[in-house]
Design a protein around this motif. Structure first.
Motif, short mmCIF file in Angstrom:
data_model
loop_
_atom_site.label_atom_id
_atom_site.label_comp_id
_atom_site.label_asym_id
_atom_site.label_seq_id
_atom_site.Cartn_x
_atom_site.Cartn_y
_atom_site.Cartn_z
N ARG A 13 -94.02 46.72 22.46
CA ARG A 13 -93.16 46.37 21.47
C ARG A 13 -91.65 46.14 22.16
NH1 ARG A 13 -90.55 48.54 16.01
NH2 ARG A 13 -88.96 49.67 17.18
N ILE A 14 -91.04 45.05 22.36
CA ILE A 14 -89.87 45.07 23.03
C ILE A 14 -88.86 44.76 22.44
CG2 ILE A 14 -91.19 44.29 25.16
CD1 ILE A 14 -90.24 41.46 24.69
N ALA A 15 -88.73 44.34 21.22
CA ALA A 15 -87.76 43.96 20.32
C ALA A 15 -88.15 43.92 18.87
CB ALA A 15 -86.92 42.82 20.63
N ALA A 16 -87.24 44.33 18.06
CA ALA A 16 -87.24 44.23 16.63
C ALA A 16 -86.03 44.06 15.87
CB ALA A 16 -88.23 45.49 15.90
N GLY A 17 -86.02 43.21 14.98
CA GLY A 17 -84.92 43.06 13.83
C GLY A 17 -84.54 41.56 13.40
N GLU A 18 -83.44 41.01 13.52
CA GLU A 18 -83.29 39.60 13.04
C GLU A 18 -83.89 38.95 14.14
OE1 GLU A 18 -82.34 38.80 9.93
OE2 GLU A 18 -82.58 41.23 9.45
N LEU A 19 -84.06 37.68 13.77
CA LEU A 19 -84.54 36.73 14.74
C LEU A 19 -83.62 36.44 16.03
CD1 LEU A 19 -86.91 34.94 15.54
CD2 LEU A 19 -86.16 33.05 14.05
N SER A 20 -82.38 36.38 15.74
CA SER A 20 -81.33 36.14 16.93
C SER A 20 -81.34 37.38 17.67
CB SER A 20 -79.93 35.88 16.38
OG SER A 20 -79.65 36.94 15.38
N ASP A 21 -81.41 38.44 17.43
CA ASP A 21 -81.59 39.80 18.12
C ASP A 21 -82.78 39.71 18.99
OD1 ASP A 21 -79.04 40.44 16.91
OD2 ASP A 21 -79.99 41.56 15.51
N VAL A 22 -83.93 39.37 18.41
CA VAL A 22 -85.09 39.44 18.94
C VAL A 22 -85.29 38.25 20.18
CG1 VAL A 22 -87.74 39.19 18.67
CG2 VAL A 22 -86.46 40.52 16.98
N ALA A 23 -84.76 37.32 19.61
CA ALA A 23 -84.62 36.00 20.55
C ALA A 23 -83.81 36.42 21.74
CB ALA A 23 -84.02 34.79 19.98
N ARG A 24 -82.50 37.15 21.67
CA ARG A 24 -81.71 37.57 22.68
C ARG A 24 -82.48 38.51 23.65
NH1 ARG A 24 -76.62 37.00 22.44
NH2 ARG A 24 -76.58 36.81 20.51
N ALA A 25 -83.13 39.48 23.23
CA ALA A 25 -84.01 40.38 23.95
C ALA A 25 -84.99 39.88 24.65
CB ALA A 25 -84.36 41.67 22.95
N VAL A 26 -85.79 38.92 23.95
CA VAL A 26 -86.92 38.41 24.74
C VAL A 26 -86.23 37.49 26.06
CG1 VAL A 26 -88.76 36.52 24.59
CG2 VAL A 26 -88.36 38.31 22.99
N LYS A 27 -85.13 36.79 25.55
CA LYS A 27 -84.88 35.76 26.57
C LYS A 27 -84.38 36.71 28.06
CE LYS A 27 -83.13 32.30 28.60
NZ LYS A 27 -83.80 31.44 29.64
N GLN A 28 -83.63 37.77 27.61
CA GLN A 28 -83.22 38.58 28.84
C GLN A 28 -84.25 39.10 29.65
OE1 GLN A 28 -80.98 41.30 26.51
NE2 GLN A 28 -78.92 39.93 26.62
N LEU A 29 -85.37 39.46 28.90
CA LEU A 29 -86.47 39.93 29.74
C LEU A 29 -87.17 38.87 30.35
CD1 LEU A 29 -88.75 42.25 30.23
CD2 LEU A 29 -89.76 41.43 28.21
N LEU A 30 -87.47 37.57 29.91
CA LEU A 30 -87.90 36.31 30.54
C LEU A 30 -87.17 36.07 31.68
CD1 LEU A 30 -88.90 34.28 27.41
CD2 LEU A 30 -90.44 35.30 29.09
N ASP A 31 -85.72 36.32 31.78
CA ASP A 31 -84.72 35.95 32.74
C ASP A 31 -85.03 36.76 33.85
OD1 ASP A 31 -83.82 33.79 31.49
OD2 ASP A 31 -81.94 34.76 31.03
N GLN A 32 -85.44 37.94 33.65
CA GLN A 32 -85.73 39.20 34.60
C GLN A 32 -87.16 38.68 35.27
OE1 GLN A 32 -85.16 42.95 32.82
NE2 GLN A 32 -82.83 42.52 32.48
N ARG A 33 -88.15 38.61 34.25
CA ARG A 33 -89.54 38.60 34.69
C ARG A 33 -90.22 37.08 34.12
NH1 ARG A 33 -91.29 43.02 32.15
NH2 ARG A 33 -93.42 42.12 32.00
N LYS A 34 -90.27 36.15 34.90
CA LYS A 34 -90.58 34.87 34.52
C LYS A 34 -91.95 34.71 33.93
CE LYS A 34 -86.62 32.78 35.72
NZ LYS A 34 -85.72 32.76 34.74
N ASP A 35 -92.87 35.61 34.55
CA ASP A 35 -94.49 35.84 34.25
C ASP A 35 -94.55 36.60 32.91
OD1 ASP A 35 -93.73 38.30 35.12
OD2 ASP A 35 -95.70 38.49 36.12
N ALA A 36 -93.76 37.08 32.36
CA ALA A 36 -93.96 37.79 30.82
C ALA A 36 -94.49 36.96 30.06
CB ALA A 36 -92.42 38.50 30.53
N ALA A 37 -95.63 37.57 29.24
CA ALA A 37 -96.08 36.71 28.19
C ALA A 37 -95.82 37.47 26.83
CB ALA A 37 -97.67 37.06 28.45
#
Length: 195
Positions: A13-37
């Protein structure tokens, strides 16, 4: 209580909460690791949420799906004062098919057919509330398990235990699953008790 939205990368689990908070956390991870699924789920129904992660964090947030309020939430109050006339209560006209005797009965009810039908629906929701919550919790757990646990040990037996309401056996069967997946499945399966 299950979060509104939850994101997983593989079994974590990498994020939980409101959609904007989850999307922000996922985007930050994807910016660090482009291959993250990563998969993002509606935390209550386990439906997958499709998010376009192209561009900046602000771009991603601007494109988030516009979400309707949950069916058990009251409609939001109007922002600006309204003029004379009927208030907008989020009423949506749809078609239903009834037999003539049903229409005759509805026509005799105080307030008309719409009021009578709303009262009947509210009464049925109250009467079947516990069963509906249990069914919804099981279906959400099942959807999540199918996506995240379909190839895990004891998956099929765990599904049977879930729908048989055998919580102890269910917990035993998924005890060796990755902690984040197991904990979320249990939270979903028991979400009918949280209300």
């Amino acid at each position: 209580m299950t979060p509104a939205y939850i994101a997983f990368e593989k079994e974590h689990r990498i994020a939980a909460g409101e959609l904007s908070d989850v999307a922000r956390a996922v985007k930050q991870l994807l910016d660090q690791r482009k291959d993250a699924a990563i998969l993002v789920f509606n935390g209550r129904t386990s439906a997958l949420v499709d998010i376009d992660f192209r561009g900046s964090v602000d771009d991603v947030l601007a494109r988030l799906p516009k979400l309707a309020p949950r069916s058990d939430e009251e409609p939001a109050a109007p922002v600006a004062p309204r003029g004379p006339g009927r208030p907008k209560l989020g009423v949506v006209a749809r078609e239903i098919t009834l037999l003539p005797r049903h229409w005759d009965w509805l026509a005799q009810q105080r307030g008309g057919a719409s009021v009578a039908i709303r009262k009947l629906v509210d009464e049925a929701r109250r009467a079947s509330g516990d069963k509906d919550r249990t069914r919804s919790a099981q279906e959400a757990a099942y959807r999540f398990m199918t996506t995240m646990g379909g190839n895990r040990p004891h998956y099929e037996d765990a599904i049977r235990a879930l729908f048989a309401h055998d919580r102890r056996h269910f917990a035993t069967l998924i005890a060796d699953w990755p902690a984040d997946i197991r904990d979320h499945v249990i939270a979903l399966a028991h979400s009918d008790q949280a209300d």
